[in-house]
Scaffold this active site. Structure first.
Site, PDB file in Angstrom:
ATOM      1  N   THR A  91       0.807  -1.229   0.105  1.00  0.00           N
ATOM      2  CA  THR A  91      -0.032  -0.037  -0.027  1.00  0.00           C
ATOM      3  C   THR A  91       0.903   1.450  -0.033  1.00  0.00           C
ATOM      4  O   THR A  91       0.527   2.094  -0.731  1.00  0.00           O
ATOM      5  CB  THR A  91      -0.944   0.023   1.362  1.00  0.00           C
ATOM      6  OG1 THR A  91      -1.951  -1.102   1.130  1.00  0.00           O
ATOM      7  CG2 THR A  91      -1.863   1.063   1.251  1.00  0.00           C
ATOM      8  N   SER A 148       0.973  -7.616  -1.093  1.00  0.00           N
ATOM      9  CA  SER A 148       1.346  -8.811  -0.342  1.00  0.00           C
ATOM     10  C   SER A 148       0.768 -10.032  -0.719  1.00  0.00           C
ATOM     11  O   SER A 148       1.365 -11.291  -0.636  1.00  0.00           O
ATOM     12  CB  SER A 148       0.930  -8.444   1.174  1.00  0.00           C
ATOM     13  OG  SER A 148       1.760  -7.664   1.834  1.00  0.00           O
ATOM     14  N   THR A 184       1.372  -4.785   4.105  1.00  0.00           N
ATOM     15  CA  THR A 184       1.369  -5.073   5.572  1.00  0.00           C
ATOM     16  C   THR A 184       0.726  -6.569   5.674  1.00  0.00           C
ATOM     17  O   THR A 184       0.649  -7.042   6.850  1.00  0.00           O
ATOM     18  CB  THR A 184       0.437  -4.171   6.302  1.00  0.00           C
ATOM     19  OG1 THR A 184      -0.852  -3.971   5.726  1.00  0.00           O
ATOM     20  CG2 THR A 184       1.094  -2.779   6.381  1.00  0.00           C
ATOM     21  N   ASP A 185       0.073  -7.041   4.519  1.00  0.00           N
ATOM     22  CA  ASP A 185      -0.857  -8.198   4.870  1.00  0.00           C
ATOM     23  C   ASP A 185       0.010  -9.530   5.378  1.00  0.00           C
ATOM     24  O   ASP A 185      -0.002 -10.256   6.069  1.00  0.00           O
ATOM     25  CB  ASP A 185      -1.422  -8.714   3.670  1.00  0.00           C
ATOM     26  CG  ASP A 185      -2.691  -7.750   3.467  1.00  0.00           C
ATOM     27  OD1 ASP A 185      -3.115  -7.134   4.266  1.00  0.00           O
ATOM     28  OD2 ASP A 185      -3.320  -7.784   2.430  1.00  0.00           O
TER      29      ASP A 185
END
Length: 525
Positions: A214, A256, A287-288
């Site tokens: 992101t 991700s 971030t996932d």
């Protein structure tokens, strides 16, 4: 300068750091005796552990019994020297009392020996300096032994026991000054930034490696998608100009969910290789699965320069985008003195977490990561990092590929073992096993996994985010007593996703079940 009243001193550090030179100078200055840890290497017939195991091929019980314990108790010492050319124990040496005795060598402040010394010194030098010294001493033919056996074993020792933190004096092994300059080489401890420290320049240059996510996305009507490469991302963030010689390299640019194990290994190797050169590294990442790549990176990481992962919850063109602040914070940590030797960190929302502990615990909060087991290790305020605690690092491994199959298999109420049998039917190389409470399973389910654990590594986690696998509180069938009576490997400190990445690395590096058990030993409790 050493205190005048000390008689038994340890000089520890990695191979090639300058320990021997320092020990000889100290002994010459005080009329002392040097005992070398290399004299306690085990003959080949007695080497029973993998070469990358921390200290495993040094006869530490013999060091304690023949040298350290007698001298600590005021008695003369006598030890038999290992002769490297003949691979055998050779002549005996006498060590008198009443003089300065310096035990010099890696592992000299191992836990079993550490408290016996009057004074402990740690000698520090960068990876490339140590390797060059080692090859110059032992010859080019020994390079692979240094890089493939000795240096990883030393890093595993440091990660597990943190001997540097136990030293009363830390010395820069690249300096050629005499012993009179030792006091000035001492590092402050605990290593926290003071108001004075905050006015100083960064201590190392930083390289940003971008992997997508992101933080590199732009979009509105059709949704956010990866758009920014490394150069564009850095150009969009004010405040980075404060860091000299900042580099930015695009490794990947994926969400991700699109990352493969090969992608993650590529990112981790790029970060590890830069850190070996003394460069602080920041990895921007989706971030996932950020916590999974960060954990893998900590398993590979074997140098002192920190590697810091960060990302964003909001796309770069969103109102209130959090990526710029996270990136500046991450670079400030990667450039800072206190972060040295800490391994791989996650910096997000102003907090500093260790890769072994960090989990994404909120899907949309700007403080998306937390460390349920430990809490944050520190904080970044106004661009200045403060670190108030440390945890041991992973023993380093270097898998050539991640080509093994590892499933995460949870357990629930009413578990009848059907999921366990289905997972095992896929012929996995390893299993990450979810247990209830503090290491509990239905008896018939435990029986399935106990049988499987005789063939493949089964590593168990606890379903609660905090806690440990107990030892002997409960005695009913399927309790932690029964689990620990099997070959299942407890690792209650880690999340299931962290265990999976570490287990993949262990298997892909060729570790067998018992070697894998050792690698996870620091994660039990």
């Amino acid at each position: 300068m050493l205190p005048e009243d000390v008689r038994l001193v340890a000089v520890d550090g990695r191979g090639g750091s300058g320990k021997s030179t320092l020990a000889r100078r100290l002994a010459a200055e005080r009329g002392g005796v040097v005992v070398e840890m290399d004299d306690f290497y085990r003959p080949s017939a007695q080497r029973h552990v993998p070469p990358h195991t921390a200290g495993g091929n040094y006869d530490l019980p013999r060091v304690l019994a023949q040298v350290v314990a007698p001298l600590r108790d005021g008695r003369a010492a006598r030890y038999q020297r290992y002769d490297w050319p003949t691979d055998a124990l050779a002549e005996w040496h006498d060590v008198p009392t009443g003089v300065l005795v310096i035990v010099e060598g890696t592992y000299s402040t191992e836990h079993a020996l550490r408290d016996a010394y009057d004074f402990r010194i740690w000698v520090e030098a960068p990876y490339d300096v140590r390797l060059a010294r080692g090859v110059a001493r032992d010859g080019e033919a020994m390079r692979t032994t240094w890089t493939g056996e000795w240096m990883p074993a030393e890093d595993a020792y440091i990660a597990a026991q943190d001997p540097r933190a136990a030293a009363q004096l830390v010395v820069d092994g690249t300096r050629r000054a005499g012993t009179a300059g030792l006091a000035a080489a001492r590092y402050p401890r605990p290593q926290m930034l003071t108001a004075t420290d905050r006015s100083t320049a960064p201590v190392r240059r930083v390289r940003i490696l971008t992997a997508g996510g992101t933080i590199a996305m732009i979009g509105e009507g059709d949704g956010a998608r990866p758009e920014l490469d490394a150069a564009a991302l850095v150009a969009s963030v004010p405040g980075l100009q404060a860091f000299p010689d900042l580099e930015a390299i695009t490794v990947l640019n994926k969400p991700s969910a699109h990352l493969t194990l090969a992608d993650q290994l590529q990112v981790c190797r790029a970060a590890r290789d830069a850190s070996r050169r003394g460069i602080g590294v920041v990895v921007t990442h989706g971030t996932d699965v950020l916590e999974e790549t960060a954990m893998l990176c900590d398993v590979l990481h074997d140098a002192d320069a920190p590697i810091v992962f960060t990302g964003a919850i909001r796309p770069s063109n969103a109102a209130g985008a959090d990526g710029p602040a996270n990136l500046v914070d991450a670079v400030s940590v990667a450039a800072s003195a206190p972060a040295a030797g800490m391994g791989v960190l996650v910096v997000f929302g102003g907090e500093i977490h260790h890769a072994r502990c960090a989990r994404k615990t909120d899907t949309t909060s700007l403080v998306a990561f937390s460390s349920p087991q430990t809490g944050p290790l520190g904080r970044v305020t106004e661009g200045h990092p403060t670190i108030w605690s440390r945890i041991p690092r992973n023993p380093p491994l270097d898998p050539p590929v991640l080509d093994k199959r590892v499933h995460i298999v949870p357990s629930t109420s009413g578990d009848d073992g059907s999921l366990a049998r289905a997972a095992l039917a896929t012929s996995p190389d390893g299993i990450v096993l979810g247990t209830l409470g503090a290491g509990h399973l239905a008896p018939e389910v435990l029986e399935i996994w106990a049988q499987a654990a005789t063939d493949i590594p089964i590593v168990a986690y606890c379903r609660p985010e905090r806690g440990v696998v107990l030892n002997a509180t409960y005695g009913y069938a399927g309790s932690e007593r029964d689990l620990r009576g099997t070959k299942i490997i407890p690792a209650g400190f880690l999340s299931p996703q962290a265990i999976r990445m570490k287990l993949l690395a262990c298997l892909s590096a060729g570790l067998d079940v018992e070697e894998t058990r050792w690698a996870f030993s620091q994660d039990d409790g």
